[in-house]
Design an enzyme around this catalytic site. Structure first.
Site, PDB file in Angstrom:
ATOM      1  N   ARG A 128       0.843  -1.224  -0.099  1.00 11.59           N
ATOM      2  CA  ARG A 128       0.124   0.005   0.127  1.00 11.59           C
ATOM      3  C   ARG A 128       0.956   1.264  -0.024  1.00 11.59           C
ATOM      4  O   ARG A 128       1.553   1.752   1.186  1.00 11.59           O
ATOM      5  CB  ARG A 128      -0.713  -0.074   1.159  1.00 11.59           C
ATOM      6  CG  ARG A 128      -1.879   1.304   1.334  1.00 11.59           C
ATOM      7  CD  ARG A 128      -3.088   0.980   2.426  1.00 11.59           C
ATOM      8  NE  ARG A 128      -2.593   0.933   3.650  1.00 11.59           N
ATOM      9  CZ  ARG A 128      -3.529   1.072   4.623  1.00 11.59           C
ATOM     10  NH1 ARG A 128      -4.714   1.277   4.403  1.00 11.59           N
ATOM     11  NH2 ARG A 128      -3.061   1.003   5.801  1.00 11.59           N
ATOM     12  N   ASP A 394      -3.432   3.603  14.740  1.00 11.15           N
ATOM     13  CA  ASP A 394      -2.526   4.120  13.924  1.00 11.15           C
ATOM     14  C   ASP A 394      -3.071   5.468  13.360  1.00 11.15           C
ATOM     15  O   ASP A 394      -4.166   5.960  14.223  1.00 11.15           O
ATOM     16  CB  ASP A 394      -2.345   2.946  12.942  1.00 11.15           C
ATOM     17  CG  ASP A 394      -3.616   2.505  11.826  1.00 11.15           C
ATOM     18  OD1 ASP A 394      -4.567   3.415  12.125  1.00 11.15           O
ATOM     19  OD2 ASP A 394      -3.804   1.662  11.024  1.00 11.15           O
TER      20      ASP A 394
END
Length: 472
Positions: A128, A394
């Protein structure tokens, strides 16, 4: 910028360079191909109804991405975790430059430099790259600032000749952005002498504009796109950020925004419906709990139940945030829950209909503020992901936390202790947790007390000249 928000000085560091001449040449070609596109790409995604899309079929699912798979996501510069992931038994490994990644110069350089090692492993790999909005400080092409997404893509596709990873494309909001990725993929294949359609991508549906236009996004990228991924916390963040100013009542806290809420069921249903119509694969969300080693059963049971629900909805794969969650993810996907009752058609009204939570628990507001500060503090220290209170946190969950705080302050949310969460209450609580001169406090004040919710925290940090630094 807020009057009391003083940015800390930028740490003087050498910017990373691309890891090879081949990567540099591809990055240069990609930036040239998109040189005139950035003004349109950077515009917010439209919220108007999407026009009809001509019939099409998605690209075939890669042969190495089996249905029912558990993919292990690992932050791209965490080299020990990546090495462990390659031998973890994961059905595929996702190398992440986005939500779990703190883009310090050292982290970027280490992540790029390690790619040849990962691509030598006999494990299905996906990667990603950063979102299109993210800059790559210190690098320029033809006098223009570099974009992290294109630099990551160049490093990934040139790391090991003869092998390219499949890709997740994050934060898509508009057909213009999908078209930019199509340009980058086409230019990459041409530059590397790959046959058209060699690359394979899965689109992450993690913004409200992206959800409303996902059929058109998939159509734009159909030579390469094999699936859609449900990025639930990023999506809820986008939903709050995009519609929060139109709501008179507070948005529920994160605990009240689970997949049992009808608006979230409509989100999942809409994604799966498009996948079924276009022959694409639906990939579920991330199992992001951190089981208690003394008694892991409750956390693992929760993961199984969540993935069994996704399987019943039509999802064919999902992510695990830790190796110890892989079996639970697989087991849940392999044992779908009872078929869900027939639901109403997906409408804009369903997607936006979040419940009124009533007075917010004061303890949950404090925890939300603490979560944002903890993740931002770690990010500034060069760590993009932390474990906190039994959960993996996160940038995605911190973005949701700050958007909730912004919306609660905006409406003056009532709390269960009889007080109101307004600007003054926010400042008092934040100062009880961090001093004013802490960079994470500066950043959080800026995004919570803004009139309109800023787009993305890493971009705001860049604009405020607040930068993450590598761990000592």
């Amino acid at each position: 910028m807020l009057p009391h928000a003083q940015p800390v000085p930028v740490v003087s560091v050498n910017p990373p360079d691309l890891p090879s001449a081949a990567a540099r040449a591809l990055a240069e070609a990609l930036h040239a191909a998109l040189a005139d596109a950035w003004t349109a790409v950077d515009a917010p995604g439209p919220l108007a109804a999407a026009p009809p899309v001509t019939d099409y079929r998605a690209a075939p699912v890669p042969d190495d991405l089996l249905s029912g798979r558990a993919e292990l996501i690992v932050e791209a510069s965490d080299l020990p975790a990546l090495r462990a992931a390659l031998s973890s038994g994961a059905d595929a490994v996702v190398i992440d430059f986005d939500d779990t990644f703190a883009p310090t110069p050292a982290n970027v350089a280490a992540a790029w430099a390690a790619l040849p090692e990962w691509f030598a492993a006999d494990v299905p790999l996906l990667a990603r790259p950063r979102a299109l909005y993210a800059p790559q400080p210190g690098l320029t092409f033809a006098g223009q600032p570099a974009r992290g997404a294109l630099c990551d893509l160049a490093a990934l596709l040139t790391a090991r000749p003869g092998r390219v990873p499949h890709l997740y494309l994050p934060k898509l909001e508009s057909v213009v952005q999908a078209r930019a990725w199509a340009t980058a993929l086409r230019a990459s294949e041409g530059h590397l002498s790959l046959s058209p359609g060699t690359l394979r991508v899965c689109l992450q549906i993690e913004t409200l504009p992206g959800l409303l236009h996902m059929d058109a996004l998939l159509a734009e990228l159909r030579p390469w796109a094999f699936g859609l991924n449900a990025g639930r916390w990023d999506y809820v963040f986008s939903l709050v950020k995009t519609t929060g100013s139109d709501r008179a009542a507070p948005v529920p806290p994160r605990a009240g925004l689970g997949m049992d809420v009808d608006a979230m069921q409509a989100y999942a249903q809409a994604l799966v419906d498009v996948c079924r119509a276009r022959g694409a694969q639906a990939v579920g969300g991330t199992a992001a709990v951190s089981p208690d080693p003394r008694d892991p059963t409750p956390a693992l049971d929760a993961v199984r139940a969540d993935k069994a629900r996704e399987a019943a909805q039509g999802f064919q794969g999902a992510w695990a945030g830790l190796p110890e969650l892989l079996d639970a993810v697989r087991e849940g996907l392999a044992t779908p829950a009872s078929p869900l009752p027939l639901t109403a058609p997906v409408t804009r009204e369903r997607l936006l209909a979040l419940p009124d939570p009533g007075p917010l628990p004061a303890a949950e507001v404090r925890d939300t503020l603490g979560l944002a500060l903890d993740v931002f503090g770690a990010w500034f220290a060069g760590r993009g992901v932390i474990t906190r209170n039994g959960r993996i946190e996160d940038t995605a969950t911190a973005e949701l936390a700050r958007a909730l705080l912004w919306q609660w302050v905006r409406v003056g949310a009532p709390l269960d202790d009889g007080t109101v969460f307004d600007r003054g209450a926010y400042r008092t609580l934040r100062r009880a947790l961090r001093p004013d001169d802490a960079p994470e406090a500066t950043l959080l004040d800026h995004v919570v007390l803004a009139d309109a919710a800023p787009a993305y925290v890493p971009l705001e940090a860049h604009r405020l000249t607040l930068t993450p630094t590598s761990p000592a």
